[in-house]
Design a protein around this motif. Structure first.
Motif, PDB file in Angstrom:
ATOM      1  N   MET A 103       0.557  -1.143  -0.194  1.00 52.09           N
ATOM      2  CA  MET A 103      -0.027   0.322  -0.127  1.00 52.09           C
ATOM      3  C   MET A 103       1.005   1.217   0.260  1.00 52.09           C
ATOM      4  N   PRO A 104       0.899   2.103  -0.212  1.00 51.59           N
ATOM      5  CA  PRO A 104       1.253   4.016  -0.862  1.00 51.59           C
ATOM      6  C   PRO A 104       1.682   3.894   0.785  1.00 51.59           C
ATOM      7  N   ALA A 105       1.566   3.703   1.907  1.00 50.20           N
ATOM      8  CA  ALA A 105       1.735   3.647   3.331  1.00 50.20           C
ATOM      9  C   ALA A 105       3.068   3.660   3.348  1.00 50.20           C
ATOM     10  N   PHE A 106       3.429   2.501   2.748  1.00 49.67           N
ATOM     11  CA  PHE A 106       4.464   1.171   2.704  1.00 49.67           C
ATOM     12  C   PHE A 106       5.662   1.957   1.807  1.00 49.67           C
ATOM     13  N   LEU A 107       5.531   2.909   1.349  1.00 50.68           N
ATOM     14  CA  LEU A 107       6.381   3.171  -0.071  1.00 50.68           C
ATOM     15  C   LEU A 107       7.636   3.912   1.092  1.00 50.68           C
ATOM     16  N   LEU A 108       8.789   3.255   0.898  1.00 46.22           N
ATOM     17  CA  LEU A 108      10.411   4.316   1.800  1.00 46.22           C
ATOM     18  C   LEU A 108      11.028   5.499   0.892  1.00 46.22           C
ATOM     19  N   PRO A 109      11.330   5.766   1.574  1.00 46.26           N
ATOM     20  CA  PRO A 109      11.914   6.971   1.432  1.00 46.26           C
ATOM     21  C   PRO A 109      13.496   7.130   0.312  1.00 46.26           C
ATOM     22  N   ARG A 110      13.558   7.790  -0.012  1.00 46.69           N
ATOM     23  CA  ARG A 110      15.196   7.662  -0.824  1.00 46.69           C
ATOM     24  C   ARG A 110      15.047   6.830  -1.462  1.00 46.69           C
ATOM     25  N   LEU A 111      13.806   6.421  -2.222  1.00 45.03           N
ATOM     26  CA  LEU A 111      13.264   5.849  -3.613  1.00 45.03           C
ATOM     27  C   LEU A 111      13.087   6.620  -4.806  1.00 45.03           C
ATOM     28  N   ASP A 112      13.681   6.060  -5.612  1.00 44.29           N
ATOM     29  CA  ASP A 112      11.970   6.668  -7.039  1.00 44.29           C
ATOM     30  C   ASP A 112      10.193   6.349  -7.217  1.00 44.29           C
ATOM     31  N   GLN A 113      10.240   7.178  -6.987  1.00 42.97           N
ATOM     32  CA  GLN A 113       8.739   7.396  -6.364  1.00 42.97           C
ATOM     33  C   GLN A 113       8.169   6.817  -7.380  1.00 42.97           C
ATOM     34  N   ALA A 114       8.835   7.145  -8.802  1.00 47.87           N
ATOM     35  CA  ALA A 114       7.862   6.633 -10.151  1.00 47.87           C
ATOM     36  C   ALA A 114       7.865   5.558 -11.075  1.00 47.87           C
ATOM     37  N   ARG A 115       9.156   4.875  -9.848  1.00 46.78           N
ATOM     38  CA  ARG A 115       9.129   2.927  -9.901  1.00 46.78           C
ATOM     39  C   ARG A 115       7.699   2.775  -9.002  1.00 46.78           C
TER      40      ARG A 115
END
Ligand code: UDP
Length: 421
Positions: A184-196
């Motif tokens: 889910m979106p809340a799990f997206l880690l920082p420091r990464l290319d969010q577009a991928r």
């Protein structure tokens, strides 16, 4: 002597009979998966993770791969093995991604990278798409090089409040992947290319031994044989013995329920995973509790509890508890709802999305609240039935395996065709 590192091949090639899913999920979804599978014909996919048993990822892959193979997809499963110290480190990574602080020592970084490097050398080169699950093998992409393949990193962890030291260490390795998948979106880690990044929730297999229909009388007889009195209420939590699943909190909640409903019993079923050294310590603690209380039962896979027994207990109990503090998804919640069982669960990670509309009051934030919601359900048979039926429909429409196959194959098709990554 066993090699320090190996890369195994669980369930080489088993094809599921896909037609039987049609009646459950409908023609529209099945036709979409069939079309995607046709598009991906000839594309060789490999999934890599670090354990073949215990825990949701192993459970998922063991059912998901036969399904997509049944649709004609070429999909393999490779397993990295490392020494126990490797898994102690990767468990700390897992905990850190779930929010625990971890002072990442140099020695841990070195061992983690060397196991990934050796595993990369052992991984065959003949795949078009390689899906790597969770942090244990995440650096394998770096050491393997591109190899003419597309690489996807699939994170199953509740990383909504991840420890940044571990994120900083892993990010350069994860950044080399063509696509990233979180639940889910809340799990997206920082420091990464969010577009991928894409977001895909896991799913359960209604035809797995763990979920197939069973006569309730058989379930009741089997549970009674283990010493439980089904004339009295039974609570159940099925989970690895892991602090994030809070088994001691479940025991506390059960004790509070017992003040009002003295006959209540609690069964804790916990598989011990091969990559989870921490589990054994927690198992000792719950076993101590159980030794003092004849109504508290603890069962593990070590003592022969397998998928069928989990199915039997999920069907035969009165209320399922999943008191997680952090939860990547919590397959057990969908498993229980599929069996029309009411669930009292921690308001954590991927759990709320599985709840049917109108039953959010059974998502809890603490032990007292957990006990109150369990007590309420034990007093209200009609509510248990309504919750269970709504839960089954929610799982049928959102969390059965063909939906997962559709979402993943769609992503793979986009990655292969260069639309993502
Ligand atoms: N499980 C099991 N036996 C056990 C404990 C768990 O078969 O004693 C299974 C459970 O039924 C579920 C999976 O392991 O299919 C756990 O997945 P979940 O997503 O709930 O949690 P995870 O362990 O991945 O954090």
């Amino acid at each position: 002597m066993l090699p320090r590192v190996a890369i195994g091949r669980p369930n080489a090639s088993v094809r599921a009979n896909v037609d039987r899913y049609r009646l459950l999920v409908g023609d529209g979804l099945m036709d979409e998966v069939t079309r995607l599978a046709r598009e991906l014909s000839g594309v060789r996919i490999c999934h890599v993770n670090s354990t073949a048993y215990g825990g949701g990822v192993a459970e998922l892959l063991s059912r998901y791969l036969p399904l997509v193979q049944g649709f004609g997809i070429s999909a393999e499963w490779r397993l990295i093995h490392g020494a126990p110290e490797f898994f102690t480190i990767t468990k700390s990574f897992h905990n850190a991604l779930q929010g625990a602080h971890y002072d990442l020592p140099e020695s841990a970084q070195t061992l983690y990278l060397s196991v990934n490097e050796e595993s990369a050398q052992l991984l065959d080169a003949n795949y078009d798409v390689i899906v790597v699950h969770d942090p244990q093998p995440a650096a394998i992409r770096h050491f393997a090089g591109r190899r003419n393949a597309k690489w996807i990193w699939r994170c199953h962890i509740d990383s909504s409040a991840a420890d940044l030291q571990v994120v900083d260490f892993l990010a350069p390795y994860i950044d080399e992947y063509d696509a990233l998948v979180f639940t889910m979106p809340a799990f997206l880690l920082p420091r990464l290319d969010q577009a991928r990044a894409s977001f895909i929730a896991p799913a359960i297999d209604p035809f797995a031994t763990k979920n197939i229909d069973l006569p309730i009388e058989l379930c009741r007889r089997a549970i009674s044989d283990s010493g439980i009195d089904l004339e009295r209420p039974l609570l159940l939590q099925v989970s690895r013995f892991d602090p994030w699943k809070d088994p001691l909190g479940v025991v506390e909640a059960y004790r509070i329920v017992k003040r009002e409903i003295s006959g209540v019993q609690l069964a804790l079923i916990g598989a011990m995973a091969g990559d989870d050294p921490e589990g054994w310590r927690l198992l000792d603690l719950v076993q101590e509790e159980s030794a003092r209380d004849p109504d508290l039962f603890v069962f593990t896979n070590v003592a022969g509890i397998g998928s069928m027994e989990v199915n039997v207990f999920q069907r035969g109990c009165d209320v399922v508890v999943q008191k997680s503090i952090r939860e990547g998804f919590g397959l057990v919640v969908s498993e229980a709802l599929w069996k029309e069982k009411p669930v009292v669960a921690g308001r954590a990670g991927g759990i709320p999305m599985q709840f049917p509309e109108g039953f959010d009051e059974y998502l809890v934030d603490g032990v007292e609240e957990c006990a109150r919601r369990i007590t309420h359900l034990l007093h209200h048979l009609g509510e248990r039935g309504r919750f269970g039926r709504a839960g089954r429909e929610r799982v049928r429409s959102q969390f059965l395996l063909p939906r997962l196959a559709r979402d993943e194959l769609k992503l793979i098709s986009e990655v292969v065709n260069g639309k993502t990554g």
